[in-house]
Design a protein around this motif. Structure first.
Motif, short mmCIF file in Angstrom:
data_model
loop_
_atom_site.label_atom_id
_atom_site.label_comp_id
_atom_site.label_asym_id
_atom_site.label_seq_id
_atom_site.Cartn_x
_atom_site.Cartn_y
_atom_site.Cartn_z
N MET A 1 0.71 6.24 3.29
CA MET A 1 -0.56 6.95 3.33
C MET A 1 -1.37 6.62 2.08
N LYS A 2 -2.68 6.48 2.26
CA LYS A 2 -3.56 6.27 1.11
C LYS A 2 -3.85 7.62 0.47
N VAL A 3 -3.77 7.64 -0.88
CA VAL A 3 -3.79 8.89 -1.62
C VAL A 3 -4.79 8.83 -2.75
N VAL A 4 -5.49 9.95 -2.97
CA VAL A 4 -6.26 10.14 -4.18
C VAL A 4 -5.44 11.05 -5.08
N ALA A 5 -5.35 10.70 -6.35
CA ALA A 5 -4.57 11.49 -7.29
C ALA A 5 -5.50 12.34 -8.16
N LEU A 6 -5.25 13.65 -8.16
CA LEU A 6 -5.92 14.52 -9.11
C LEU A 6 -5.25 14.33 -10.46
N VAL A 7 -6.01 13.88 -11.45
CA VAL A 7 -5.43 13.60 -12.76
C VAL A 7 -6.09 14.46 -13.83
N SER A 8 -5.25 15.09 -14.62
CA SER A 8 -5.73 15.87 -15.76
C SER A 8 -5.56 15.09 -17.05
N GLY A 9 -4.73 14.03 -16.98
CA GLY A 9 -4.31 13.31 -18.17
C GLY A 9 -2.90 13.67 -18.57
N GLY A 10 -2.40 14.80 -18.07
CA GLY A 10 -1.10 15.30 -18.48
C GLY A 10 0.07 14.66 -17.76
N LYS A 11 1.26 15.03 -18.24
CA LYS A 11 2.51 14.47 -17.73
C LYS A 11 2.75 14.80 -16.26
N ASP A 12 2.38 16.01 -15.83
CA ASP A 12 2.71 16.45 -14.47
C ASP A 12 1.94 15.64 -13.42
N SER A 13 0.63 15.49 -13.62
CA SER A 13 -0.14 14.72 -12.65
C SER A 13 0.30 13.26 -12.66
N THR A 14 0.70 12.76 -13.83
CA THR A 14 1.19 11.39 -13.92
C THR A 14 2.50 11.22 -13.18
N TYR A 15 3.44 12.12 -13.42
CA TYR A 15 4.75 11.98 -12.79
C TYR A 15 4.67 12.18 -11.28
N ASN A 16 3.77 13.06 -10.84
CA ASN A 16 3.62 13.22 -9.39
C ASN A 16 3.07 11.95 -8.74
N MET A 17 2.18 11.24 -9.45
CA MET A 17 1.74 9.94 -8.95
C MET A 17 2.93 9.00 -8.79
N MET A 18 3.82 9.00 -9.77
CA MET A 18 5.00 8.15 -9.69
C MET A 18 5.85 8.51 -8.48
N LYS A 19 5.97 9.81 -8.20
CA LYS A 19 6.77 10.25 -7.06
C LYS A 19 6.08 9.87 -5.74
N CYS A 20 4.75 9.89 -5.72
CA CYS A 20 4.02 9.45 -4.53
C CYS A 20 4.31 7.99 -4.22
N VAL A 21 4.25 7.16 -5.24
CA VAL A 21 4.52 5.73 -5.06
C VAL A 21 5.97 5.53 -4.63
N GLU A 22 6.87 6.28 -5.23
CA GLU A 22 8.29 6.21 -4.86
C GLU A 22 8.49 6.54 -3.37
N ALA A 23 7.65 7.47 -2.87
CA ALA A 23 7.75 7.88 -1.46
C ALA A 23 7.04 6.92 -0.52
N GLY A 24 6.43 5.86 -1.07
CA GLY A 24 5.81 4.84 -0.24
C GLY A 24 4.31 4.98 -0.06
N HIS A 25 3.69 5.92 -0.77
CA HIS A 25 2.24 6.10 -0.65
C HIS A 25 1.48 5.12 -1.55
N ASP A 26 0.21 4.94 -1.24
CA ASP A 26 -0.64 3.99 -1.96
C ASP A 26 -1.76 4.76 -2.65
N ILE A 27 -1.75 4.79 -3.97
CA ILE A 27 -2.79 5.49 -4.71
C ILE A 27 -4.01 4.57 -4.81
N VAL A 28 -5.12 5.02 -4.22
CA VAL A 28 -6.31 4.17 -4.14
C VAL A 28 -7.46 4.66 -5.01
N ALA A 29 -7.34 5.87 -5.55
CA ALA A 29 -8.41 6.41 -6.39
C ALA A 29 -7.87 7.56 -7.23
N LEU A 30 -8.55 7.84 -8.33
CA LEU A 30 -8.23 8.97 -9.20
C LEU A 30 -9.43 9.91 -9.22
#
Length: 254
Positions: A1-30
């Motif tokens: 699935m194509k995903v937009v990531a809500l980013v605050s700059g912090g560790k949590d939003s970053t690590y959740n992006m990593m987990k999204c990619v691990e699950a096979g999703h494609d981050i296409v925008a922030l």
């Protein structure tokens, strides 16, 4: 699935992006909600928002650069926490949740194939309920892989998996200005000890601290802070609220 990531700059939003990619999703925008520009220029980056992390906001665009120049969408926070109940069941004029709705609506217009939203919520039902409400209105799926994770375990996992983030705000007993700028790896023993001794949230879910990510495995470049200064938000002998104002930075190849 194509995903937009809500980013605050912090560790949590970053690590959740990593987990999204691990699950096979494609981050296409922030996407990022920011305080008014005048607040940032006047060293009033901390807005005490119930929904958004605002400290470090002026540096978040560098994350998009580090992720290969992903499209980066910004929306000024014009609302406030009009309703402070956990539930958010209808649109409320002037509420900061509607800023999030407008932000993700813009992303959806530009990327109609986006199907999911990455969010780094861990225990804040206030935050998760509002993101879910906005996602439901826009036909998007909320992806919150950190939800209800045990925080000491999660903190250690982030460090072990290469999230290099520093503390940029402290607001808890036994945390102070000398901890600002220290990495999660450096702070891990202290945060775990404070969690076990005083019951603070090891990942800062109680507002004890906030972080900013300088590098992670998703980054093609890393962030280097060239100039910053301490800003005292509120004075307290036991638990002063102090944050780092990032004044200048650059990115460099890894």
């Amino acid at each position: 699935m194509k995903v937009v990531a809500l980013v605050s700059g912090g560790k949590d939003s970053t690590y959740n992006m990593m987990k999204c990619v691990e699950a096979g999703h494609d981050i296409v925008a922030l996407a990022h909600a920011h305080p008014p520009e005048t607040s940032i220029s006047e060293d009033k980056e901390e807005m005490d928002s119930y929904l958004f992390q605002t400290v470090g906001s002026s540096a978040v665009a560098a994350i998009a650069e580090c992720m290969g120049g992903l499209p980066f969408y910004r929306k000024e926070i014009g609302g406030s926490a009009v309703t402070q109940t956990l539930a958010y069941e209808r649109a409320i004029e002037g509420d900061e949740t509607e800023d999030l709705y407008e932000l993700l609506s813009e992303v959806k217009r530009s990327h109609p194939d986006v199907g999911g939203v990455s969010v780094g919520a861990i225990f804040s039902a206030y935050q998760a309920n509002r993101v879910q409400h906005v996602c439901d209105r826009l036909g998007l799926q909320m992806l919150a892989y950190l939800w209800h994770r045990e925080q000491v375990e999660l903190l250690r996992e982030m460090v072990a998996n290469g999230v290099h983030a520093i503390l940029i705000k402290v607001a808890a007993y036994k945390l102070g200005p000398t901890d600002l700028g220290k990495s999660l790896e450096e702070m891990e023993p202290k945060l775990v000890e404070l969690s076990q001794t005083y019951g603070i949230h090891a990942c800062g879910e109680g507002g004890e601290f906030e972080s900013f990510t300088l590098d992670c495995p998703l980054f093609k470049r890393r962030i280097v802070i060239d100039e910053c200064r301490h800003v005292v938000h509120s004075h307290s002998e036991d638990a002063p609220v102090v944050y780092l104002r990032i004044a200048k930075l650059h990115t460099e190849p890894k």
